[in-house]
Design a protein around this motif. Structure first.
Motif, short mmCIF file in Angstrom:
data_model
loop_
_atom_site.label_atom_id
_atom_site.label_comp_id
_atom_site.label_asym_id
_atom_site.label_seq_id
_atom_site.Cartn_x
_atom_site.Cartn_y
_atom_site.Cartn_z
N GLY A 1 0.80 -1.13 0.08
CA GLY A 1 -0.05 -0.19 0.06
C GLY A 1 0.80 1.16 -0.06
O GLY A 1 1.99 1.20 0.37
N PHE A 2 0.26 2.23 -0.61
CA PHE A 2 1.01 3.75 -0.58
C PHE A 2 -0.02 4.70 -0.17
O PHE A 2 -1.23 4.75 -1.02
CB PHE A 2 1.42 3.86 -2.01
CG PHE A 2 2.73 2.99 -2.46
CD1 PHE A 2 3.88 3.38 -2.15
CD2 PHE A 2 2.23 1.93 -3.21
CE1 PHE A 2 4.89 2.52 -2.61
CE2 PHE A 2 3.52 1.18 -3.66
CZ PHE A 2 4.58 1.43 -3.41
N ASP A 3 0.36 5.42 0.77
CA ASP A 3 -0.43 6.67 1.11
C ASP A 3 0.08 7.73 0.47
O ASP A 3 1.18 8.00 0.60
CB ASP A 3 -0.74 6.57 2.65
CG ASP A 3 -2.09 7.53 3.09
OD1 ASP A 3 -3.04 7.59 2.17
OD2 ASP A 3 -2.38 7.78 4.18
N GLU A 4 -0.88 8.88 0.30
CA GLU A 4 -0.23 10.28 -0.09
C GLU A 4 0.60 10.14 -1.21
O GLU A 4 1.65 10.71 -1.52
CB GLU A 4 0.58 10.91 1.16
CG GLU A 4 -0.07 11.08 2.37
CD GLU A 4 -1.11 12.23 2.39
OE1 GLU A 4 -1.38 12.67 1.24
OE2 GLU A 4 -1.56 12.63 3.63
N ALA A 5 0.05 9.15 -2.26
CA ALA A 5 0.98 8.76 -3.56
C ALA A 5 1.29 9.93 -4.17
O ALA A 5 2.15 9.92 -4.95
CB ALA A 5 0.02 7.92 -4.07
N GLN A 6 0.67 11.08 -4.00
CA GLN A 6 0.90 12.21 -5.00
C GLN A 6 2.11 12.96 -4.66
O GLN A 6 2.84 13.69 -5.38
CB GLN A 6 -0.35 13.22 -4.75
CG GLN A 6 -0.36 14.04 -3.49
CD GLN A 6 -0.94 13.37 -2.15
OE1 GLN A 6 -1.68 12.32 -2.55
NE2 GLN A 6 -1.18 13.96 -1.33
N PHE A 7 2.65 12.81 -3.26
CA PHE A 7 4.01 13.04 -2.93
C PHE A 7 5.14 12.33 -3.32
O PHE A 7 6.23 12.72 -2.79
CB PHE A 7 3.98 13.47 -1.32
CG PHE A 7 2.93 14.55 -1.00
CD1 PHE A 7 3.06 15.77 -1.74
CD2 PHE A 7 2.13 14.65 0.01
CE1 PHE A 7 1.84 16.73 -1.45
CE2 PHE A 7 1.09 15.46 0.40
CZ PHE A 7 1.34 16.70 -0.45
N ALA B 1 -3.61 5.39 -2.41
CA ALA B 1 -4.24 6.27 -2.01
C ALA B 1 -3.69 7.56 -2.29
O ALA B 1 -2.59 7.88 -1.97
CB ALA B 1 -4.84 6.09 -0.71
N GLY B 2 -4.61 8.69 -2.82
CA GLY B 2 -3.68 10.11 -2.85
C GLY B 2 -4.83 11.04 -3.62
O GLY B 2 -5.88 10.57 -4.15
N PHE C 1 -3.04 16.28 -9.97
CA PHE C 1 -1.90 16.32 -8.92
C PHE C 1 -0.68 15.33 -9.62
O PHE C 1 -0.88 14.30 -9.29
CB PHE C 1 -2.39 15.83 -7.54
CG PHE C 1 -1.54 16.39 -6.59
CD1 PHE C 1 -0.23 16.37 -6.56
CD2 PHE C 1 -2.15 17.25 -5.38
CE1 PHE C 1 0.40 17.19 -5.55
CE2 PHE C 1 -1.66 17.67 -4.30
CZ PHE C 1 -0.16 17.71 -4.54
N GLY C 2 0.26 15.95 -10.14
CA GLY C 2 1.40 15.30 -10.12
C GLY C 2 1.47 13.75 -11.01
O GLY C 2 0.61 13.88 -12.21
N LEU C 3 1.74 12.72 -10.34
CA LEU C 3 1.79 11.46 -11.17
C LEU C 3 0.51 10.56 -11.00
O LEU C 3 0.07 9.74 -11.63
CB LEU C 3 2.75 10.65 -10.66
CG LEU C 3 2.92 10.36 -9.07
CD1 LEU C 3 2.01 9.41 -8.39
CD2 LEU C 3 4.35 9.69 -8.84
#
Ligand code: ADP
Length: 201
Positions: free
Chosen positions: A96-102, A124-125, A135-137
């Protein structure tokens, strides 16, 4: 508790702040843990390096996570030093990845590589930044994902479903050109609908 997908895949959870993205990530990860699957959760480190931490939702639920500075650290953590995934790498069932946008741009190829190695990858992001621009990627991840869940919060002005994140600086709507990080500024964020999302001119 089998995934509807055959083998590895990407699941993306998007929406504005307070829409329950972390809550949903935590829910999915905890169900995998109950099913005795191996899980690893990552989030971007803001200041510190590579340390054990938690993903916490605004309603107080948590799951263990590793804070990382770069996507390279994710691979190092998963492979125990290595920089490449091989057929022998013992990977978790769920990552899992949280705050993926960063995360840096390396997250997209890493997520795809993990999925190609059979991992269920949950990201999640924020889909939109405070200007309501992609937002970004995140658009890249959304396009490549097998599953996308777009959540809404509650607009603090009118109570309608909120799809956007309002940034306030000193109580005033932020300007389009305000820098993403403002040192010393009194910042706050609110969930707002399209009608009540504002940018100061
Ligand atoms: P996200 O990861 O999308 O920022 P979280 O999972 O951290 O969201 O938090 C969701 C929780 O935030 C909700 O369950 C609710 O308790 C709380 N919350 C606070 N403000 C709002 C709002 N305006 N709309 C919806 N939920 C809100």
């Amino acid at each position: 508790l089998k995934s509807p997908y055959h083998g590895g895949h990407l699941e993306v959870i998007v929406g504005p702040m307070f829409s329950g993205k972390s809550e949903e990530l935590i829910r999915r990860v905890n169900r995998a843990v109950i099913a005795r699957q191996r899980v690893a959760v990552f989030k971007p480190a803001i200041d510190d390096r590579y340390h054990a931490t938690f993903v916490a939702s605004h309603n107080g639920r948590t799951v263990e996570a590793v804070a990382v500075r770069h996507t390279d650290d994710v691979l190092a953590h998963l492979t125990g030093q290595g920089t490449l995934l091989t057929a022998d790498t013992a990977l978790p069932d769920v990552v899992g990845f949280d705050e993926a946008q960063f995360f840096d741009a390396g997250l997209v190829p890493l997520a795809l590589d993990l999925a190609d190695h059979g991992v269920r990858v949950i990201l999640a992001g924020l889909d939109l930044d405070f200007r309501a621009e992609p937002f970004g990627l995140m658009p890249d991840l959304v396009a490549r994902a097998e599953s996308v869940e777009k959540l809404t919060a509650i607009c603090v002005v009118c109570g309608a479903p909120a799809t956007r994140t309002q940034r306030l600086i000193g109580g005033q709507p932020a300007r389009f050109n305000d820098p993403v990080v403002m040192v010393g500024a009194q910042e706050a964020y609110e969930a707002r609908c399209r009608v009540h999302h504002e940018l100061r001119r």
